[in-house]
Design an enzyme around this catalytic site. Sequence first.
Site, PDB file in Angstrom:
ATOM      1  N   HIS A   3      10.410  74.518  55.423  1.00 14.17           N
ATOM      2  CA  HIS A   3      10.765  73.708  56.215  1.00 14.17           C
ATOM      3  C   HIS A   3      12.285  73.403  56.214  1.00 14.17           C
ATOM      4  O   HIS A   3      13.231  73.761  55.363  1.00 14.17           O
ATOM      5  CB  HIS A   3      10.189  72.414  56.122  1.00 14.17           C
ATOM      6  CG  HIS A   3       8.853  72.311  55.598  1.00 14.17           C
ATOM      7  ND1 HIS A   3       7.860  71.866  56.689  1.00 14.17           N
ATOM      8  CD2 HIS A   3       8.005  72.473  54.638  1.00 14.17           C
ATOM      9  CE1 HIS A   3       6.599  72.125  56.206  1.00 14.17           C
ATOM     10  NE2 HIS A   3       6.745  72.350  54.789  1.00 14.17           N
ATOM     11  N   TYR A   4      12.788  72.740  57.535  1.00 16.27           N
ATOM     12  CA  TYR A   4      14.118  72.185  57.437  1.00 16.27           C
ATOM     13  C   TYR A   4      13.831  70.713  57.766  1.00 16.27           C
ATOM     14  O   TYR A   4      12.653  70.387  58.255  1.00 16.27           O
ATOM     15  CB  TYR A   4      15.173  72.892  58.382  1.00 16.27           C
ATOM     16  CG  TYR A   4      14.889  72.669  59.895  1.00 16.27           C
ATOM     17  CD1 TYR A   4      14.321  71.626  60.844  1.00 16.27           C
ATOM     18  CD2 TYR A   4      15.093  73.839  60.669  1.00 16.27           C
ATOM     19  CE1 TYR A   4      14.170  71.541  61.912  1.00 16.27           C
ATOM     20  CE2 TYR A   4      14.927  73.922  61.990  1.00 16.27           C
ATOM     21  CZ  TYR A   4      14.292  72.787  62.741  1.00 16.27           C
ATOM     22  OH  TYR A   4      14.071  72.566  64.016  1.00 16.27           O
ATOM     23  N   THR A   5      14.664  69.751  57.274  1.00 14.05           N
ATOM     24  CA  THR A   5      14.640  68.345  57.503  1.00 14.05           C
ATOM     25  C   THR A   5      14.837  67.919  58.892  1.00 14.05           C
ATOM     26  O   THR A   5      14.367  66.860  59.096  1.00 14.05           O
ATOM     27  CB  THR A   5      15.323  67.606  56.550  1.00 14.05           C
ATOM     28  OG1 THR A   5      16.725  68.014  56.697  1.00 14.05           O
ATOM     29  CG2 THR A   5      14.611  67.868  55.082  1.00 14.05           C
TER      30      THR A   5
ATOM     31  N   GLU B 162      11.384  71.764  51.531  1.00 15.73           N
ATOM     32  CA  GLU B 162      12.318  71.209  52.627  1.00 15.73           C
ATOM     33  C   GLU B 162      13.669  71.324  52.161  1.00 15.73           C
ATOM     34  O   GLU B 162      14.194  71.203  51.228  1.00 15.73           O
ATOM     35  CB  GLU B 162      12.172  69.615  52.932  1.00 15.73           C
ATOM     36  CG  GLU B 162      10.843  69.255  53.391  1.00 15.73           C
ATOM     37  CD  GLU B 162      10.603  69.202  54.744  1.00 15.73           C
ATOM     38  OE1 GLU B 162      11.624  69.830  55.271  1.00 15.73           O
ATOM     39  OE2 GLU B 162       9.490  68.963  55.273  1.00 15.73           O
TER      40      GLU B 162
ATOM     41  N   HIS C 288       7.113  76.797  58.704  1.00 18.78           N
ATOM     42  CA  HIS C 288       6.118  75.758  59.126  1.00 18.78           C
ATOM     43  C   HIS C 288       5.571  76.185  60.911  1.00 18.78           C
ATOM     44  O   HIS C 288       5.018  75.731  61.090  1.00 18.78           O
ATOM     45  CB  HIS C 288       7.047  74.491  59.328  1.00 18.78           C
ATOM     46  CG  HIS C 288       6.127  73.079  59.502  1.00 18.78           C
ATOM     47  ND1 HIS C 288       6.885  71.805  59.449  1.00 18.78           N
ATOM     48  CD2 HIS C 288       5.006  72.896  59.423  1.00 18.78           C
ATOM     49  CE1 HIS C 288       5.733  71.256  59.650  1.00 18.78           C
ATOM     50  NE2 HIS C 288       4.410  71.387  59.512  1.00 18.78           N
TER      51      HIS C 288
ATOM     52  N   ASP D  69      10.546  74.833  62.783  1.00 19.43           N
ATOM     53  CA  ASP D  69      11.298  74.766  61.584  1.00 19.43           C
ATOM     54  C   ASP D  69      10.912  75.946  60.457  1.00 19.43           C
ATOM     55  O   ASP D  69       9.531  76.477  60.740  1.00 19.43           O
ATOM     56  CB  ASP D  69      11.413  73.534  60.844  1.00 19.43           C
ATOM     57  CG  ASP D  69      10.095  73.126  60.448  1.00 19.43           C
ATOM     58  OD1 ASP D  69       9.206  72.748  61.164  1.00 19.43           O
ATOM     59  OD2 ASP D  69       9.955  72.674  59.381  1.00 19.43           O
TER      60      ASP D  69
END
Length: 303
Positions: A49-51, A116, A169, A179
């Site tokens: 994921h990225y946040t 993440e 994700h 993401d």
Amino acid sequence: MGRLVVILILALSLGACAGQALERRDGYSVDHRHTATSHSSRVRHLVIHYTDAGEAESLRALTGPRVSSHYLIPQPEAGGLPPVYQLVSESRRAWHAGASSWNGRENINDTSIGIEIVNTGPNGRFADLQAGKHLAWAPFPSDQITTLIALIKDIVSRHDIAPTAVVSHAEIAPTRKIDPGPVFPWQRLHRAGIGPWPDVDRVACYRQRFETSPPSRAHLKKALAAWGFATTSSDIIDETTRSALRAFQMRYRPSHYPGVPDTETAARLWALLEEYRPERWPLISSENVITSSPKCNTAFGEA
């Protein structure tokens, strides 16, 4: 000499305790001397994921009551690799995937480890992307990816996670997530031994075939499902299918990801299926997709 005898007696006593391996708990005791060999890790997927936020905000969110992940990788500071924050034990279920599915499994939180990455994502919203607007995406610093690769290699090795189960994700929840986006360096991860990537010769082979005889919509949806996406049963390219195509293109064709089927996307999908999911060929081989290229014929036994 006397001290040596005392040490020896203590060692023997500790050895006896270890041999009994008796653990006393509240109201009962557990004997650990008999260990089964028929078991494996419950972890089957690794989700990246990225946040969509900075480090401080990401930490607040991921240590709060609503969402979590097993690991968080911040942006690197000048002069060194970033640390890895472990927020949830790998033995516990983190809340990072939400409503999700991949390769016939649902509720991917149950079977996954989530990572993440601190990254602010695009300069727009999910709705903007769906509307076809061009978005600019925040880059991932090289040192951040170096740390990520080391972490993934460790996790994949310990849990024996298949290359096709290292997913984004967006892939496991394509109708609501994008993401880590199209600038995430999946090909660099592949070169480091992580995850799949389409072979250029296979892609060229299928591109040539599909230029004159592209797969039908129904056949394309079968191929997406064979790769791992949840798709609908109709022949229509609906929003679920467009979302799956967009997630696939973001990863394997990041220069062009409108969620619309075309020859290049189909060629990359078929190339991946041939190399990484040969057992799925009976699901998609009803149409003539064989060419004279040995790369294309390998899965059909005609090379």
